[in-house]
Design a protein around this motif. Structure first.
Motif, mmCIF file in Angstrom:
data_model
loop_
_atom_site.group_PDB
_atom_site.id
_atom_site.type_symbol
_atom_site.label_atom_id
_atom_site.label_comp_id
_atom_site.label_asym_id
_atom_site.label_seq_id
_atom_site.Cartn_x
_atom_site.Cartn_y
_atom_site.Cartn_z
ATOM 1 N N GLN A 443 -8.137 -9.853 14.526
ATOM 2 C CA GLN A 443 -6.979 -10.744 14.222
ATOM 3 C C GLN A 443 -7.471 -12.241 13.737
ATOM 4 O OE1 GLN A 443 -4.846 -10.605 17.909
ATOM 5 N NE2 GLN A 443 -3.358 -9.150 17.254
ATOM 6 N N LYS A 444 -8.335 -12.486 14.365
ATOM 7 C CA LYS A 444 -9.012 -14.127 13.861
ATOM 8 C C LYS A 444 -9.628 -13.671 12.365
ATOM 9 C CE LYS A 444 -10.418 -16.057 18.336
ATOM 10 N NZ LYS A 444 -11.475 -16.398 19.085
ATOM 11 N N GLU A 445 -10.468 -12.904 12.097
ATOM 12 C CA GLU A 445 -11.076 -12.608 10.786
ATOM 13 C C GLU A 445 -9.931 -12.353 9.714
ATOM 14 O OE1 GLU A 445 -14.374 -9.831 8.895
ATOM 15 O OE2 GLU A 445 -14.368 -9.892 11.037
ATOM 16 N N LEU A 446 -8.930 -11.730 10.084
ATOM 17 C CA LEU A 446 -7.829 -11.405 8.987
ATOM 18 C C LEU A 446 -6.903 -12.548 8.709
ATOM 19 C CD1 LEU A 446 -7.411 -7.572 9.460
ATOM 20 C CD2 LEU A 446 -8.995 -8.751 7.879
ATOM 21 N N GLY A 447 -6.878 -13.307 9.652
ATOM 22 C CA GLY A 447 -5.837 -14.611 9.597
ATOM 23 C C GLY A 447 -4.527 -14.084 10.262
ATOM 24 N N MET A 488 -4.351 -2.424 6.426
ATOM 25 C CA MET A 488 -4.879 -1.323 5.474
ATOM 26 C C MET A 488 -6.252 -1.666 4.681
ATOM 27 S SD MET A 488 -1.439 0.070 3.838
ATOM 28 C CE MET A 488 -2.157 1.221 2.919
ATOM 29 N N LEU A 489 -6.905 -0.765 4.777
ATOM 30 C CA LEU A 489 -8.402 -0.946 4.255
ATOM 31 C C LEU A 489 -8.566 0.570 2.938
ATOM 32 C CD1 LEU A 489 -11.274 -2.153 3.483
ATOM 33 C CD2 LEU A 489 -11.904 -0.525 5.248
ATOM 34 N N GLY A 490 -8.504 0.082 1.533
ATOM 35 C CA GLY A 490 -8.715 1.270 0.817
ATOM 36 C C GLY A 490 -8.719 0.553 -0.740
ATOM 37 N N SER A 494 -4.081 1.645 -8.952
ATOM 38 C CA SER A 494 -3.788 0.431 -9.102
ATOM 39 C C SER A 494 -2.374 0.039 -8.554
ATOM 40 C CB SER A 494 -4.127 0.060 -10.673
ATOM 41 O OG SER A 494 -3.232 0.739 -11.538
ATOM 42 N N LEU A 495 -1.600 0.873 -8.678
ATOM 43 C CA LEU A 495 -0.342 0.645 -8.374
ATOM 44 C C LEU A 495 -0.124 0.414 -6.850
ATOM 45 C CD1 LEU A 495 2.994 1.144 -8.418
ATOM 46 C CD2 LEU A 495 2.801 3.388 -8.198
ATOM 47 N N TYR A 496 -0.780 1.241 -6.192
ATOM 48 C CA TYR A 496 -0.656 1.007 -4.712
ATOM 49 C C TYR A 496 -1.809 -0.287 -4.267
ATOM 50 C CZ TYR A 496 0.997 5.690 -4.257
ATOM 51 O OH TYR A 496 1.900 6.734 -4.563
ATOM 52 N N GLU A 497 -2.760 -0.424 -5.095
ATOM 53 C CA GLU A 497 -3.838 -1.867 -4.647
ATOM 54 C C GLU A 497 -2.789 -3.249 -5.208
ATOM 55 O OE1 GLU A 497 -7.044 -1.669 -7.127
ATOM 56 O OE2 GLU A 497 -7.994 -0.088 -5.824
ATOM 57 N N ASP A 498 -1.900 -3.017 -5.954
ATOM 58 C CA ASP A 498 -0.964 -4.355 -6.220
ATOM 59 C C ASP A 498 0.082 -4.426 -5.321
ATOM 60 O OD1 ASP A 498 -2.390 -4.780 -8.470
ATOM 61 O OD2 ASP A 498 -0.963 -3.500 -9.929
ATOM 62 N N TRP A 514 -6.750 -5.042 2.748
ATOM 63 C CA TRP A 514 -7.861 -5.296 2.014
ATOM 64 C C TRP A 514 -8.125 -4.187 0.926
ATOM 65 C CZ3 TRP A 514 -12.029 -8.337 4.621
ATOM 66 C CH2 TRP A 514 -13.320 -8.356 3.907
ATOM 67 N N VAL A 515 -8.293 -4.706 -0.361
ATOM 68 C CA VAL A 515 -8.603 -3.740 -1.289
ATOM 69 C C VAL A 515 -9.930 -3.615 -1.806
ATOM 70 C CG1 VAL A 515 -8.099 -3.526 -3.926
ATOM 71 C CG2 VAL A 515 -6.181 -4.549 -2.506
ATOM 72 N N GLY A 516 -10.401 -2.486 -1.542
ATOM 73 C CA GLY A 516 -11.949 -2.084 -1.711
ATOM 74 C C GLY A 516 -12.194 -1.462 -0.647
ATOM 75 N N PHE A 517 -13.796 -1.066 -0.460
ATOM 76 C CA PHE A 517 -14.119 -0.438 0.929
ATOM 77 C C PHE A 517 -15.288 -1.368 1.350
ATOM 78 C CE2 PHE A 517 -16.713 2.414 3.152
ATOM 79 C CZ PHE A 517 -15.833 2.958 4.213
ATOM 80 N N ASN A 518 -15.327 -1.606 2.554
ATOM 81 C CA ASN A 518 -16.234 -2.512 3.194
ATOM 82 C C ASN A 518 -16.602 -1.590 4.523
ATOM 83 O OD1 ASN A 518 -17.173 -4.588 5.340
ATOM 84 N ND2 ASN A 518 -17.154 -5.803 3.424
ATOM 85 N N VAL A 519 -17.868 -1.409 4.811
ATOM 86 C CA VAL A 519 -18.200 -0.525 5.974
ATOM 87 C C VAL A 519 -18.304 -1.491 7.162
ATOM 88 C CG1 VAL A 519 -20.185 0.263 6.960
ATOM 89 C CG2 VAL A 519 -19.833 1.099 4.643
#
Length: 650
Positions: A443-447, A488-490, A494-498, A514-519
């Motif tokens: 929660q802290k990291e995501l604000g 959400m992370l993924g 582009s429709l869903y990213e927007d 979070w748009v993209g992928f981050n391990v």
């Protein structure tokens, strides 16, 4: 009917009468084919093994003499083969007795447990013996388009990067054959330890002579072999780039299949080749030419006549379909066209003059492989239906007797809440205190507002139609009316990213996308969330729900494929009120069903803390290790070698 020949080592025959004591100090190692293998415990810790094999059938590998006798005791202490007969004089049992005829009855066990050949029960019994190795070993060749950590775009890379190691640890000789992808990025360093074997072969396909090389790395008991060719050296991922799939993928993976068939014959790995008596595990359409080549190119000339092939289907929606005119490029004899022939139905053709004729590489493997596997039991059934078969359902149904499903495992070293380097606080099933700290840190990291008691829902995956993102999109307005937080992370459409960006702006205190992928972030979401949502339309296996359960995060999933197999519906009234289940699996696939399941989970989280803790702990205690999966694969290996090759090619 093939005859059963019993091989007994370190035994001598005797015509003298032999005492017939109750001699039970034998422990079952594994039930294979028709006869069990036994291990006799000795004071020295050594063991004597004897086994049964089907003459001419082909259990084992080129190393068929493996561990027949494991200690020097075989030369020093002869044993006699005693016989028990019934009243008619027929032999009903055998036992081993010291040469002296004396038995130390102090070492005799009190009881003996009968065994069965039921596959699931055998696997469970075998798994109880710590660090057990299989009694019959095989030379196994994985053929795959990707294998982690060298190349990975999804679950296929995970399977082919982990299962070979688990099988090698159980005593098999394992080779993984995959392309050597170089794309000019730091990812190329993953191949830095692979050594050029200085072995080039010529492959005749696509109207000419193609030369490929081999690179090799021995790691974790596995021979990692990489096919080298200029077509694998380009920017992008293994299948395409930002402009779409590569136009020459059929050429690239035809090379892979031909080279994979040659590798066991020409590469002296560890000083000697794998030889002809191999078991090929071909994964998805990229490797599907292998069983066709075995039948059409090799067996007619007496090569690979004792080899077997198993097709592993990870995603049936991708089948390697190309125009029929490309058949001549595959390096197959003209008379084998029927094996890969494919005709599109009328409604799927592009225009009135389109005949619909094509070649389908995956179909070729379905009709020539010795056995078929999917990555979950549920998916093995779904692909035989009109809804999940993608046109191959009738063919797969015809081979249902050799079609099985085995749930994928997960890397329990990488995904371990008690040692995960990416999460804020470690925890375990014995002590769950650290999970709430992971939630606060997320929660802290995501604000987001720091609210430890607020239910937090997570989603990790591709943003596309298969993953059910449209259901989440339509359900978010109603879900945001509840007191919850959603992360959400993924990446993907582009429709869903927007849409994710817009939703974050609309619900600043409740939603983060979070748009993209981050391990590291994927690990933090898995550990920090209370609920993981997976509304996939179809899911051959699914890994995120397995990761979630291991981290005490309760999955809410659509009841399909591997999700249905791995997530047991919560029942608070079972077990005399102690409850059972690990999550919620909803059906049908509608927004209303999804929201109802989520609200049930949220209510349980808020109002029934004891039940929620039970849900968490049961999920964390589930065994989804690769060791468990490897045991089940071994049973399928034995079935494959019981019968002669499905297509002899002669």
């Amino acid at each position: 009917m093939e005859s059963l020949q019993t091989k007994v080592f370190s035994c001598i025959s005797s015509s003298n009468p032999i005492p017939q004591p109750k001699f039970n100090n034998f422990t079952l190692i594994k039930q294979v084919g028709y006869a069990p293998l036994w291990r006799r415990r000795s004071r020295s810790g050594g063991c004597l093994r004897f086994r049964a094999s089907v003459s001419g059938g082909g259990h084992g590998t080129s190393q068929d003499g493996y561990s027949a006798v494991e200690d020097e005791e075989k030369e020093e202490k002869g044993l006699l083969l005693g016989r028990d007969r019934d009243s008619s004089g027929s032999v009903v049992a055998f036992h081993l007795i010291p040469k002296s005829g004396k038995v130390d009855f102090n070492e005799v066990n009190e009881s003996f447990k009968d065994t069965t050949t039921n596959g699931a029960e055998d696997a469970e019994d075998i798994g109880r013996e710590e660090n057990a190795k299989t009694g019959v070993t095989h030379s196994i060749v994985f053929v795959t388009a990707e294998a982690a950590p060298y190349s990975k775009t999804g679950g296929l890379g995970d399977v082919c990067g982990s299962l070979p190691i688990a099988l090698a640890a159980r005593g098999h000789r394992v080779m993984v054959v995959s392309p050597r992808y170089l794309n000019g990025t730091p990812a190329d360093k993953k191949f830095a330890s692979a050594v050029d074997l200085d072995c080039q072969i010529k492959i005749y396909c696509f109207g000419g002579e193609q030369e490929v090389g081999f690179f090799h790395e021995y790691r974790d008991g596995v021979d990692w072999v990489f096919i080298d060719h200029p077509s694998y050296h380009r920017p992008g991922n293994p299948y395409g780039d930002g402009h779409g799939a590569y136009g020459d993928n059929q050429f690239r993976f035809t090379l892979l299949c031909h080279a994979a068939c040659e590798a066991p014959l020409v590469l002296p790995l560890g000083g000697f080749t794998y030889g002809e008596k191999c078991l090929f595990l071909v994964n998805d359409w990229h490797a599907s030419l292998v069983p066709v080549l075995l039948a059409a190119k090799y067996r007619p000339y007496g090569v690979y006549k004792d080899a077997r092939s198993i097709l592993v289907i990870h995603n049936l929606s991708h089948q390697g379909v190309e125009p029929a005119v490309t058949y001549k490029n595959l390096g197959l004899p003209p008379e084998w066209y029927g094996a890969v022939e494919w005709v599109f139905p009328t409604w799927a053709r592009t225009h009135a003059l389109d005949t619909g004729q094509a070649v389908n590489l995956l179909k070729g493997a379905v009709v020539t492989a010795d056995r078929l596997l999917t990555v979950s039991q549920g998916y093995s059934w779904e692909i035989t239906t009109g809804e999940g078969g993608y046109g191959l359902n009738w063919l797969l149904s015809s081979r249902k007797s050799v079609l099985n499903g085995i749930t994928n495992g997960i890397d329990i070293a990488e995904w371990d809440p008690s040692s995960d380097e990416h999460i804020a606080c470690h925890y375990s099933v014995e002590n769950l205190d650290g999970k709430v700290q992971c939630k606060i840190a997320l929660q802290k990291e995501l604000g987001l507002p720091i609210r430890p008691d607020c239910p937090m829902i997570g989603f990790i995956g591709r943003l596309d139609y298969q993953k059910g993102i449209d259901l989440i999109r339509f359900g978010i307005p109603e879900l945001m009316e509840d007191d919850v937080q959603f992360v959400m992370l993924g990446s993907g459409d582009s429709l869903y990213e927007d849409w994710m960006r817009a939703t974050e702006s609309a619900y600043k205190d409740k939603y983060r996308g979070w748009v993209g992928f981050n391990v590291p972030i994927s690990h933090k979401i898995t550990a920090g969330c209370d609920i993981l949502l997976m509304p996939s339309r179809f899911e051959p296996c699914g890994l995120n729900q397995l990761y979630a359960m291991r981290y005490g995060t309760v999955p809410v999933v659509h009841c399909t494929g591997g999700l249905r197999d791995t997530v047991e519906n919560f029942n608070p009234f079972a077990q005399e009120g102690r409850s059972e289940g690990t999550g919620w699996a909803f059906t049908p696939l509608t927004k209303e069903s999804m929201l109802e399941a989520l609200r049930n989970a949220i209510k349980t989280y808020r109002e029934h803390k004891t039940s929620w803790e039970g849900l968490m702990k049961r999920g964390m205690q589930r065994d989804y290790t690769w060791e468990n999966a490897a045991i089940q694969y071994e049973q399928v290996f034995e079935w494959a070698f019981i019968d002669p090759p499905y297509v002899s090619g002669g």
